[in-house]
Motif scaffolding. Structure first.
Motif, PDB file in Angstrom:
ATOM      1  N   GLU A 266     -31.649 -25.436 -52.185  1.00  0.00           N
ATOM      2  CA  GLU A 266     -30.190 -25.393 -52.278  1.00  0.00           C
ATOM      3  C   GLU A 266     -29.742 -24.763 -53.603  1.00  0.00           C
ATOM      4  OE1 GLU A 266     -31.311 -29.221 -50.019  1.00  0.00           O
ATOM      5  OE2 GLU A 266     -32.018 -28.101 -51.773  1.00  0.00           O
ATOM      6  N   TYR A 267     -30.491 -25.054 -54.664  1.00  0.00           N
ATOM      7  CA  TYR A 267     -30.179 -24.485 -55.984  1.00  0.00           C
ATOM      8  C   TYR A 267     -30.321 -22.969 -55.949  1.00  0.00           C
ATOM      9  CZ  TYR A 267     -30.411 -24.048 -61.133  1.00  0.00           C
ATOM     10  OH  TYR A 267     -30.181 -23.715 -62.449  1.00  0.00           O
ATOM     11  N   GLU A 273     -25.747 -16.551 -55.203  1.00  0.00           N
ATOM     12  CA  GLU A 273     -24.396 -16.183 -54.787  1.00  0.00           C
ATOM     13  C   GLU A 273     -23.465 -15.977 -55.979  1.00  0.00           C
ATOM     14  OE1 GLU A 273     -23.182 -15.611 -51.662  1.00  0.00           O
ATOM     15  OE2 GLU A 273     -25.262 -15.753 -50.987  1.00  0.00           O
ATOM     16  N   LEU A 274     -23.915 -16.312 -57.190  1.00  0.00           N
ATOM     17  CA  LEU A 274     -23.053 -16.283 -58.371  1.00  0.00           C
ATOM     18  C   LEU A 274     -23.048 -14.923 -59.049  1.00  0.00           C
ATOM     19  CD1 LEU A 274     -24.093 -19.679 -60.044  1.00  0.00           C
ATOM     20  CD2 LEU A 274     -22.062 -19.234 -58.631  1.00  0.00           C
ATOM     21  N   VAL A 279     -19.481 -20.187 -62.510  1.00  0.00           N
ATOM     22  CA  VAL A 279     -19.941 -21.565 -62.322  1.00  0.00           C
ATOM     23  C   VAL A 279     -19.957 -21.878 -60.825  1.00  0.00           C
ATOM     24  CG1 VAL A 279     -19.476 -24.008 -62.799  1.00  0.00           C
ATOM     25  CG2 VAL A 279     -18.983 -22.264 -64.542  1.00  0.00           C
ATOM     26  N   SER A 280     -21.011 -22.496 -60.368  1.00  0.00           N
ATOM     27  CA  SER A 280     -21.116 -22.833 -58.937  1.00  0.00           C
ATOM     28  C   SER A 280     -20.226 -24.011 -58.584  1.00  0.00           C
ATOM     29  CB  SER A 280     -22.569 -23.184 -58.595  1.00  0.00           C
ATOM     30  OG  SER A 280     -22.906 -24.465 -59.122  1.00  0.00           O
ATOM     31  N   GLU A 281     -19.997 -24.186 -57.301  1.00  0.00           N
ATOM     32  CA  GLU A 281     -19.497 -25.466 -56.820  1.00  0.00           C
ATOM     33  C   GLU A 281     -20.609 -26.498 -57.016  1.00  0.00           C
ATOM     34  OE1 GLU A 281     -16.416 -25.959 -55.815  1.00  0.00           O
ATOM     35  OE2 GLU A 281     -15.902 -23.838 -56.032  1.00  0.00           O
ATOM     36  N   ILE A 292     -24.283 -25.249 -61.616  1.00  0.00           N
ATOM     37  CA  ILE A 292     -25.082 -24.123 -62.093  1.00  0.00           C
ATOM     38  C   ILE A 292     -24.184 -23.080 -62.751  1.00  0.00           C
ATOM     39  CG2 ILE A 292     -26.756 -22.332 -61.445  1.00  0.00           C
ATOM     40  CD1 ILE A 292     -27.172 -23.963 -58.800  1.00  0.00           C
ATOM     41  N   LEU A 293     -24.636 -22.566 -63.869  1.00  0.00           N
ATOM     42  CA  LEU A 293     -23.975 -21.453 -64.542  1.00  0.00           C
ATOM     43  C   LEU A 293     -24.941 -20.273 -64.573  1.00  0.00           C
ATOM     44  CD1 LEU A 293     -21.764 -20.152 -66.362  1.00  0.00           C
ATOM     45  CD2 LEU A 293     -22.960 -21.197 -68.323  1.00  0.00           C
ATOM     46  N   ARG A 294     -24.493 -19.128 -64.048  1.00  0.00           N
ATOM     47  CA  ARG A 294     -25.325 -17.927 -64.158  1.00  0.00           C
ATOM     48  C   ARG A 294     -25.015 -17.232 -65.480  1.00  0.00           C
ATOM     49  NH1 ARG A 294     -25.827 -12.498 -60.284  1.00  0.00           N
ATOM     50  NH2 ARG A 294     -27.307 -11.439 -61.673  1.00  0.00           N
ATOM     51  N   LEU A 295     -26.068 -16.859 -66.209  1.00  0.00           N
ATOM     52  CA  LEU A 295     -25.942 -16.306 -67.555  1.00  0.00           C
ATOM     53  C   LEU A 295     -26.400 -14.858 -67.607  1.00  0.00           C
ATOM     54  CD1 LEU A 295     -27.465 -19.385 -69.383  1.00  0.00           C
ATOM     55  CD2 LEU A 295     -25.049 -18.720 -69.448  1.00  0.00           C
ATOM     56  N   GLU A 296     -25.963 -14.162 -68.642  1.00  0.00           N
ATOM     57  CA  GLU A 296     -26.463 -12.824 -68.931  1.00  0.00           C
ATOM     58  C   GLU A 296     -27.931 -12.909 -69.350  1.00  0.00           C
ATOM     59  OE1 GLU A 296     -25.059  -9.881 -68.771  1.00  0.00           O
ATOM     60  OE2 GLU A 296     -22.927 -10.345 -68.482  1.00  0.00           O
TER      61      GLU A 296
END
Length: 346
Positions: A266-267, A273-274, A279-281, A292-296
């Protein structure tokens, strides 16, 4: 000189292990002859027979899992057994279609040879036997090994089949990368991959309380992070206060390709999708909640960890191929398999 000195198929080896269980006379612990019941065919996955011992192994373990979820003794009561029978059947039928059968199908499509860089069939047999022997020693001897098998609903045949499949998968990986070049491993290709949307860097907060209170906390943290002007910094502060997951203890976060990490499915699905900085739901798993936060990407860190990330990417591409094979497979029970009441198997 051709690297493929001698042609053979992993699938043939695995099926030999399944059905004939050759004895390695140099080792003390010889294979335990399977019973007729264990070897009974209960259905097929693609072209491959599925045997009763594997169906039983999965059934017993999923019955235990459902007992933890719904309460002990649910299988002893005919009414509750009937209530959860369909759920049990779905779990077993879904999970019996496993990577082991994808490995068999992959081996059927790609002939495997014994270059010096990879295993050959004797090496696989020796490795399986060594693992079985080590397991027996860990359990306290051959009799304890038999008890260990029984306690875990394993047969010796099935245990060896799973081990052989793992070793065969390792060999197939090297063949697809090194011998056939189906998975590119040159540094330029890997660098391009790292800078594509196939490779991510994330950080997260994990709330292990799977209750309604845990969800409420996760929703609040998610709202705060989504409203932050500096989520990359704030998520570190949140982790220090709330996070129950200490697998990522640096500010670098988690770098991963699809199917290459130990993160929940699920993670991974949510992360891919980010967009960067998004920031994810709240991501719900059976054990808790993730934000979850997607980073550079960090270029210096990519360079410093290049070899490790390269291994992850190559493994990801191999796992992707296995998933493609799995997507075409399903378990089809035969008349005997369909007649079995899984709730009654113990």
């Amino acid at each position: 000189m051709n690297k493929l000195r001698r042609i053979w198929r992993c699938a043939a080896l695995l099926l030999a292990l399944v059905l004939t269980l050759p004895s390695l006379l140099s080792c003390a612990l010889t294979p335990i002859e399977p019973t007729e019941e264990e070897l009974a065919v209960v259905g097929k996955i693609g072209n491959y027979d599925v045997h009763y011992d594997e169906l039983r192994f999965l059934t017993v373990n999923f019955k235990a899992e459902l007992e933890k979820k719904y309460g002990e003794g649910i299988w002893d009561n005919p009414e509750t057994a009937a209530q959860y029978r369909d759920e049990l059947k779905k779990m077993v039928y879904d999970n019996i279609v496993s990577d082991y059968y994808a490995v068999l199908a992959l081996a059927d499509d790609y002939y495997v040879g014994g270059s010096s860089a990879i295993l050959n069939e004797d090496d696989i047999l020796d490795a399986v036997q060594a693992d079985v022997k080590a397991t027996a020693e860990d359990q306290g001897g051959n009799r304890k090994y038999r008890s260990w098998l029984s306690d875990n609903a394993f047969s010796d045949r099935l245990f060896r089949f799973y081990l052989a499949s793992d070793y065969c998968a390792k060999e197939l990986f090297f063949v697809l990368v090194s011998d056939l070049g189906i998975i590119p491993d040159d540094d330029d290709s890997i660098k391009e991959y790292m800078h594509s949307d196939k490779f991510l860097r994330t950080n997260h907060v994990y709330v292990s309380d799977a209750s309604a209170d845990g969800l409420a906390l996760a929703e609040r943290l998610r709202a705060e992070l989504a409203a932050s002007d500096d989520p990359a910094t704030d998520i570190i502060m949140m982790k220090a206060r709330y996070c129950d997951d200490w697998t990522m203890t640096t500010t670098h976060g988690k770098y991963f390709a699809r199917y290459s990490s130990d993160l929940p499915e699920e993670y991974e699905l949510a992360a891919f999708e980010l967009d960067k900085g998004e920031v994810s739901e709240v991501v719900t798993t059976d054990k808790g909640y993730y934000i979850i936060l997607r980073l550079e990407l960090e270029e210096e860190y990519l360079t410093a960890k290049f070899d490790d990330f390269k291994d992850d990417i190559l493994g990801s591409e191999f796992n992707k191929i296995l998933r493609e094979y799995l997507s075409e497979m399903e378990f089809v029970p035969n008349e005997y398999g369909a007649s079995l009441d899984l709730a009654a198997i113990s």
